[in-house]
Design a protein around this motif. Structure first.
Motif, PDB file in Angstrom:
ATOM      1  N   ILE A 176      25.659  12.926 -46.109  1.00 10.71           N
ATOM      2  CA  ILE A 176      25.311  11.557 -45.722  1.00 10.71           C
ATOM      3  C   ILE A 176      25.395  11.381 -44.204  1.00 10.71           C
ATOM      4  N   LYS A 177      26.363  12.008 -43.588  1.00 11.23           N
ATOM      5  CA  LYS A 177      26.532  11.878 -42.136  1.00 11.23           C
ATOM      6  C   LYS A 177      25.295  12.359 -41.395  1.00 11.23           C
ATOM      7  N   LEU A 178      24.789  13.536 -41.768  1.00 11.22           N
ATOM      8  CA  LEU A 178      23.601  14.074 -41.105  1.00 11.22           C
ATOM      9  C   LEU A 178      22.368  13.243 -41.454  1.00 11.22           C
ATOM     10  N   ALA A 179      22.289  12.762 -42.692  1.00  4.81           N
ATOM     11  CA  ALA A 179      21.150  11.914 -43.094  1.00  4.81           C
ATOM     12  C   ALA A 179      21.111  10.644 -42.244  1.00  4.81           C
ATOM     13  N   ARG A 180      22.277  10.075 -41.993  1.00  6.76           N
ATOM     14  CA  ARG A 180      22.356   8.871 -41.159  1.00  6.76           C
ATOM     15  C   ARG A 180      21.897   9.173 -39.724  1.00  6.76           C
ATOM     16  N   HIS A 181      22.353  10.315 -39.196  1.00  7.37           N
ATOM     17  CA  HIS A 181      21.979  10.730 -37.834  1.00  7.37           C
ATOM     18  C   HIS A 181      20.458  10.922 -37.721  1.00  7.37           C
ATOM     19  N   LEU A 182      19.868  11.529 -38.722  1.00  6.34           N
ATOM     20  CA  LEU A 182      18.419  11.747 -38.709  1.00  6.34           C
ATOM     21  C   LEU A 182      17.654  10.426 -38.812  1.00  6.34           C
ATOM     22  N   THR A 183      18.172   9.528 -39.623  1.00  4.33           N
ATOM     23  CA  THR A 183      17.513   8.224 -39.784  1.00  4.33           C
ATOM     24  C   THR A 183      17.459   7.476 -38.454  1.00  4.33           C
ATOM     25  N   GLU A 184      18.503   7.605 -37.666  1.00  2.00           N
ATOM     26  CA  GLU A 184      18.539   6.947 -36.356  1.00  2.00           C
ATOM     27  C   GLU A 184      17.419   7.436 -35.440  1.00  2.00           C
ATOM     28  N   GLN A 185      16.873   8.627 -35.737  1.00  4.55           N
ATOM     29  CA  GLN A 185      15.834   9.209 -34.890  1.00  4.55           C
ATOM     30  C   GLN A 185      14.424   8.737 -35.265  1.00  4.55           C
ATOM     31  N   LEU A 186      14.305   7.985 -36.340  1.00  6.95           N
ATOM     32  CA  LEU A 186      12.983   7.483 -36.729  1.00  6.95           C
ATOM     33  C   LEU A 186      12.447   6.519 -35.663  1.00  6.95           C
ATOM     34  N   PRO A 187      11.151   6.541 -35.413  1.00 10.72           N
ATOM     35  CA  PRO A 187      10.570   5.657 -34.388  1.00 10.72           C
ATOM     36  C   PRO A 187      10.638   4.188 -34.796  1.00 10.72           C
ATOM     37  N   ASP A 188      10.434   3.311 -33.829  1.00  8.20           N
ATOM     38  CA  ASP A 188      10.527   1.864 -34.064  1.00  8.20           C
ATOM     39  C   ASP A 188       9.521   1.372 -35.101  1.00  8.20           C
ATOM     40  N   SER A 189       8.410   2.084 -35.233  1.00 10.01           N
ATOM     41  CA  SER A 189       7.397   1.672 -36.214  1.00 10.01           C
ATOM     42  C   SER A 189       7.909   1.804 -37.651  1.00 10.01           C
ATOM     43  N   TYR A 190       9.048   2.469 -37.838  1.00 14.67           N
ATOM     44  CA  TYR A 190       9.660   2.637 -39.158  1.00 14.67           C
ATOM     45  C   TYR A 190      10.899   1.745 -39.280  1.00 14.67           C
ATOM     46  N   LYS A 191      10.868   0.616 -38.611  1.00 17.07           N
ATOM     47  CA  LYS A 191      12.032  -0.258 -38.519  1.00 17.07           C
ATOM     48  C   LYS A 191      12.568  -0.681 -39.891  1.00 17.07           C
ATOM     49  N   THR A 192      11.690  -1.092 -40.793  1.00 17.10           N
ATOM     50  CA  THR A 192      12.125  -1.559 -42.117  1.00 17.10           C
ATOM     51  C   THR A 192      12.753  -0.425 -42.926  1.00 17.10           C
ATOM     52  N   LEU A 193      12.096   0.729 -42.951  1.00 17.90           N
ATOM     53  CA  LEU A 193      12.630   1.883 -43.679  1.00 17.90           C
ATOM     54  C   LEU A 193      13.969   2.303 -43.087  1.00 17.90           C
ATOM     55  N   LYS A 194      14.021   2.327 -41.761  1.00 12.29           N
ATOM     56  CA  LYS A 194      15.234   2.728 -41.057  1.00 12.29           C
ATOM     57  C   LYS A 194      16.408   1.821 -41.442  1.00 12.29           C
ATOM     58  N   LYS A 195      16.159   0.528 -41.422  1.00  7.89           N
ATOM     59  CA  LYS A 195      17.198  -0.453 -41.745  1.00  7.89           C
ATOM     60  C   LYS A 195      17.701  -0.266 -43.180  1.00  7.89           C
ATOM     61  N   ASN A 196      16.778  -0.083 -44.107  1.00  4.96           N
ATOM     62  CA  ASN A 196      17.160   0.053 -45.516  1.00  4.96           C
ATOM     63  C   ASN A 196      17.843   1.386 -45.817  1.00  4.96           C
ATOM     64  N   LEU A 197      17.407   2.442 -45.136  1.00  4.49           N
ATOM     65  CA  LEU A 197      18.069   3.737 -45.307  1.00  4.49           C
ATOM     66  C   LEU A 197      19.502   3.693 -44.805  1.00  4.49           C
ATOM     67  N   LEU A 198      19.697   3.125 -43.626  1.00  8.26           N
ATOM     68  CA  LEU A 198      21.045   3.053 -43.056  1.00  8.26           C
ATOM     69  C   LEU A 198      21.953   2.206 -43.942  1.00  8.26           C
ATOM     70  N   ALA A 199      21.410   1.130 -44.502  1.00  9.05           N
ATOM     71  CA  ALA A 199      22.191   0.297 -45.422  1.00  9.05           C
ATOM     72  C   ALA A 199      22.560   1.080 -46.676  1.00  9.05           C
ATOM     73  N   LEU A 200      21.623   1.868 -47.180  1.00  9.82           N
ATOM     74  CA  LEU A 200      21.861   2.678 -48.383  1.00  9.82           C
ATOM     75  C   LEU A 200      22.917   3.740 -48.136  1.00  9.82           C
ATOM     76  N   PHE A 201      22.851   4.399 -46.961  1.00 12.31           N
ATOM     77  CA  PHE A 201      23.831   5.439 -46.650  1.00 12.31           C
ATOM     78  C   PHE A 201      25.219   4.847 -46.422  1.00 12.31           C
ATOM     79  N   ALA A 202      25.266   3.593 -45.984  1.00 16.28           N
ATOM     80  CA  ALA A 202      26.548   2.926 -45.770  1.00 16.28           C
ATOM     81  C   ALA A 202      27.141   2.426 -47.087  1.00 16.28           C
ATOM     82  N   ASN A 203      26.272   2.026 -48.019  1.00 17.75           N
ATOM     83  CA  ASN A 203      26.740   1.475 -49.290  1.00 17.75           C
ATOM     84  C   ASN A 203      25.697   1.743 -50.370  1.00 17.75           C
TER      85      ASN A 203
END
Length: 653
Positions: free
Chosen positions: A192-219
Motif C-alpha cells: 500500500i505504501k508504494l501504491a500511494r507513492h505511485l498515485t501521487e505521481q499521477l498528472p493533474d488531469s487524473y485528479k478525481t482518480l488520484k483523490k479516490n485512490l488515495l482515499a481508498l489506500f488510506a481507508n
C-alpha cells in the motif's frame, strides 16, 4: 655490494622462484601464504601486495585474494582489469559484487565511457547505472528503451535507478497508463505504501482518480465510494478486486451486503463476484463467526466447490470430531483432490467408522507405497513395516558402481568451484562455502547431475551442501543425502542431561534450516535450529557455563545447538514428551498449543489434532518433523517400527 642491495636481490630471486614453481608448491605452503595475505595485505605497500598476490595464483582461493586486492585499489582499477576478472571468474559469486562496486564508483566520478566499456552483471542496480551512462554519452533512445521494463516492478527498486528513472520521466515516457499499470502490480503484493507513492505521481488531469485512490489506500471502507465515483475500466475493476479483501477484513457483513452494488457499479464479471464472496467466506472462518455467518459460509462453499475452502471445512469438521461432516466435505472435493494423501487417509477413517474395514485397509495399503507422514502412519495402523531403500542409483547410467567414491572424486575434485569450497571449509569460512555451492547448483542447471553432487558432498561430510543438492534436484527419495547426521558431537554433548532424543533434535534442525548454520529467516530467526534472539537470550540465562552475549553467536553451531536443544527439551517436557505438541510449540509457541488443546477439549486423536491445526505452516511443520525423526532414527540404526509413539497415539487431544 651493500647489505640492503643483497637482500633485495635475494628477495627478488625468491619471488621469481615462487612464481616459476607455483604449480609445484604444496597445499600447506599455499595455505600458509593465504593466511599471511589475509592477516597482512592491508598493511603492505602496493608492490608488496602484488608480490604476495602473485604467490597465490595456483591456490584455489586466489580469486578471493584477487577480489580483496582489486577492491582495495578500486580507484585505480581499469575497465579492462574488471572485465578480465569477471570473465575469468564467471562462476565466482563475488564477481558481480565487484562489478556493482566498480559501477558505483565510476558513476560518482562520472566516467561514462568506462562504464560503457564494462560487461555488466545482471543486477538491476548495474543495469540502471549502465543505461544512465549510455544516456550521458548522448545515446538517449538506446538508454531509455529498456527502462520501462525495469521500472514496471511490483517491488521497490534500488536507489541506483533513481537518476535514469528521472530522465525517463522527463522524456515523457512515464505515462499515466504506465503508472496505473504499476499500481496494479504493487497492489497484488499488498504494498500500500508504494501504491500511494505511485498515485501521487499521477498528472493533474487524473485528479478525481488520484483523490479516490488515495482515499481508498488510506481507508479500505471507501471502496464503495471508489466504485461509485470512478467509471468502470480495466484498471478500476482490478483495483476493486484487489482492495476488496481489505474492506472485508474491516467489516465482512457490510462488505457482503455491498457486493451486488459494487458489481453493478463496476460492471464486474461473475467470476469477480464469486471471488468476493469467497473472501467473505474466508472471513467467516474466524472464531468470532456467528451461527448465521457459519450457515451462510457452508452453503456458499458447498455450492462454489472451491478446493481450498472445502479443505478448510474438512479441517473444521476434524476439529469438532464430526466424521459425518468430514465425509460430506470429502465427497465435494474433485476426483484429483481426493487423491491427496491426507484426504485418502481420512476417507479410510470414514470407512472404518462405517465398519468397512476391507476398503479402509485397501486405502491404507495404497498409502504405504507413497512417502511422507500418512504413508508411514498407515503402515503403523496396519502394523506393517514401512518400505525404504538406501541402495539407489547415483551415477547416471550405472545401476551399481563398486568404485562409486573414486569415480565421483575423479570427476569433481579438480572442479574450480569444488576446490574453492574445499578450501573455504578448511578455513571455516562456511557462509562463503554455502554461497559458492548454491551458486554452483543453480547456475547452468541443465548440465548438473544433482544425485552425483549430493552423494559427493555427502561423502565429503558437507551435510548442508548435500541437503541443498537434493533440494535443487528434487531428489526426495535420496534419504542418505537428504538427511545427513551433522554436528553429532555437539548434539550428544548438549543432550547429556536432556530427555529429547538425538533423532528428534536432528529432525528439528533439518526442518528449521536444512542444516545451514548460516541462515537467517525473514523474521530474524538464526542458525541451525532457527532461534529468535529474544528466545535465545532468555534460554541462555538458564544454561550453566554458557557465555552468551550476542545474537551473532547463534550462527555458531555449538552455541546454537546448546540453546536450541535447551528450548526444545523445555517444550518437550512441558507437553509430556509428546513430539506432536512440542513440535507445534517450537514452531508456533506454547501458548497457541495450549489454546488449541483447550478448544479441542480432549475430543481428538493424534492425527485429527495435527490436521486441524489452523496454521498451514505449523500443520505441515509437525508432520514433516515426525517424518524426519523417523528417518533419522533409521539413520542412527535404531530401527523404529512406528512414526508415532504410544504416548502420542493414546493421548486425548
Amino acid at each position: 655490494m651493500k647489505l640492503k642491495t643483497i637482500l633485495l636481490v635475494v628477495i627478488s630471486y625468491f619471488i621469481i622462484t615462487i612464481n616459476a614453481n607455483a604449480e609445484n608448491v604444496s597445499i600447506d605452503e599455499l595455505r600458509t601464504r593465504f593466511n599471511h595475505w589475509q592477516t597482512t595485505y592491508q598493511s603492505l605497500t602496493d608492490g608488496e601486495q602484488k608480490k604476495s598476490l602473485d604467490s597465490l595464483k595456483s591456490y584455489p582461493l586466489y580469486p578471493y585474494a584477487q577480489y580483496q586486492y582489486i577492491t582495495a585499489h578500486l580507484n585505480t582499477a581499469t575497465t579492462k582489469e574488471i572485465n578480465e576478472f569477471v570473465t575469468q571468474n564467471n562462476d565466482f559469486p563475488l564477481a558481480s559484487t565487484l562489478m556493482q562496486s566498480y559501477l558505483e564508483l565510476l558513476t560518482k566520478e562520472q566516467k561514462w565511457n568506462e562504464i560503457n566499456a564494462l560487461d555488466i552483471d545482471d543486477s538491476i542496480a548495474s543495469k540502471c547505472r549502465y543505461q544512465y551512462a549510455v544516456l550521458k554519452l548522448g545515446k538517449k533512445s538506446a538508454a531509455l528503451e529498456p527502462i520501462k521494463n525495469i521500472w514496471l516492478s511490483p517491488d521497490d527498486q534500488p536507489s541506483a535507478c533513481d537518476a535514469i528513472f528521472d530522465e525517463w520521466g522527463k522524456a515523457g515516457q512515464k505515462t499515466a497508463n504506465i503508472i496505473l499499470l504499476r499500481i496494479e502490480l504493487v497492489l497484488k503484493k499488498n504494498n500500500i505504501k508504494l501504491a500511494r507513492h505511485l498515485t501521487e505521481q499521477l498528472p493533474d488531469s487524473y485528479k478525481t482518480l488520484k483523490k479516490n485512490l488515495l482515499a481508498l489506500f488510506a481507508n479500505a471502507k471507501t471502496l464503495t465510494e471508489f466504485a461509485k465515483n470512478i467509471a468502470p475500466s480495466s484498471f478500476s475493476k482490478k483495483i476493486v478486486n484487489l482492495s476488496f479483501a481489505r474492506f472485508a477484513n474491516i467489516d465482512a457483513d457490510k462488505a457482503k451486503i455491498l457486493i451486488p452494488t459494487i458489481v453493478k457499479q463496476q460492471k464486474l464479471s461473475k467470476n469477480d463476484e464469486n471471488a468476493m464472496f469467497r473472501t467473505i467466506a474466508n472471513n467467516y472462518f474466524k472464531d468470532s463467526a456467528t451461527d448465521k455467518q457459519l450457515k451462510w459460509r457452508k452453503q456458499f462453499i458447498a455450492q462454489d466447490r472451491n478446493t481450498t475452502q472445502i479443505e478448510r471445512e474438512i479441517r473444521q469438521a476434524l476439529k469438532t470430531n464430526n466424521l459425518d461432516d468430514v465425509a460430506y466435505w470429502l465427497n465435494l472435493l474433485s476426483t484429483e483432490d481426493k487423491q491427496k494423501d491426507e484426504w485418502q487417509y481420512w476417507q479410510a477413517i470414514v470407512l472404518l467408522n462405517k465398519n468397512n474395514q476391507k476398503e479402509a485397509n485397501e486405502i491404507f495399503n495404497r498409502l504405504i507405497k507413497s512417502r511422507g507422514f500418512y504413508a508411514m502412519y498407515s503402515a503403523q495402523k496396519l502394523k506393517q513395516p514401512f518400505n525404504y531403500d538406501f541402495n539407489y542409483t547415483i551415477i547416471d547410467g550405472m545401476t551399481s558402481a563398486p568404485n562409486e567414491s573414486k569415480i565421483l572424486d575423479d570427476k569433481y575434485k579438480d572442479d574450480a568451484v569444488i576446490k574453492r569450497i574445499d578450501e573455504l571449509r578448511f578455513w571455516n569460512m562456511l557462509p562463503e562455502a554455502i554461497k559458492e555451492w548454491r551458486n554452483y547448483l543453480y547456475s547452468n542447471t541443465s548440465n548438473k547431475q544433482y544425485a552425483e553432487l549430493a552423494r559427493y558432498a555427502y561423502s565429503k561430510g558437507w551435510a548442508e551442501h548435500s541437503v541443498q543438492a537434493t533440494i535443487a534436484g528434487k531428489l526426495w527419495d535420496n534419504w542418505l543425502e537428504r538427511f545427513p547426521i551433522i554436528y553429532q558431537d555437539f548434539f550428544k554433548s548438549s543432550l547429556e542431561q536432556k530427555v529429547i532424543p538425538l533423532s528428534y533434535s536432528l529432525a528439528i534442525s533439518r526442518q528449521e534450516s536444512a542444516l545451514d548454520a548460516t541462515v537467517q529467516s525473514p523474521v530474524g530467526a538464526r542458525g541451525l535450529m532457527q532461534l529468535m534472539p529474544s528466545t535465545a537470550k532468555d534460554s541462555a540465562k538458564k544454561i550453566a557455563n554458557l557465555s552468551y552475549y550476542s545474537a551473532d553467536q547463534l550462527y555458531d553451531p555449538e552455541t546454537n545447538i546448546q540453546i536450541g536443544t535447551y528450548f526444545l527439551d523445555y517444550v518437550y517436557q512441558l507437553f509430556g514428551n509428546n513430539r506432536i505438541l512440542a513440535s507445534a510449540a517450537y514452531n508456533a509457541g506454547p501458548n497457541r498449543v495450549n489454546r488449541w488443546l483447550k478448544e479441542s477439549n480432549g475430543q481428538l486423536d493424534a492425527v485429527a489434532f495435527i490436521e486441524s491445526i489452523p496454521f498451514t505452516e505449523t500443520r505441515n511443520y509437525v508432520k514433516t518433523v515426525l517424518v524426519y525423526d523417523y528417518i533419522y532414527d533409521l539413520m542412527l540404526n535404531n530401527q523404529p517400527d512406528m512414526i508415532l509413539h504410544n504416548n502420542e497415539v493414546n493421548y486425548k487431544y
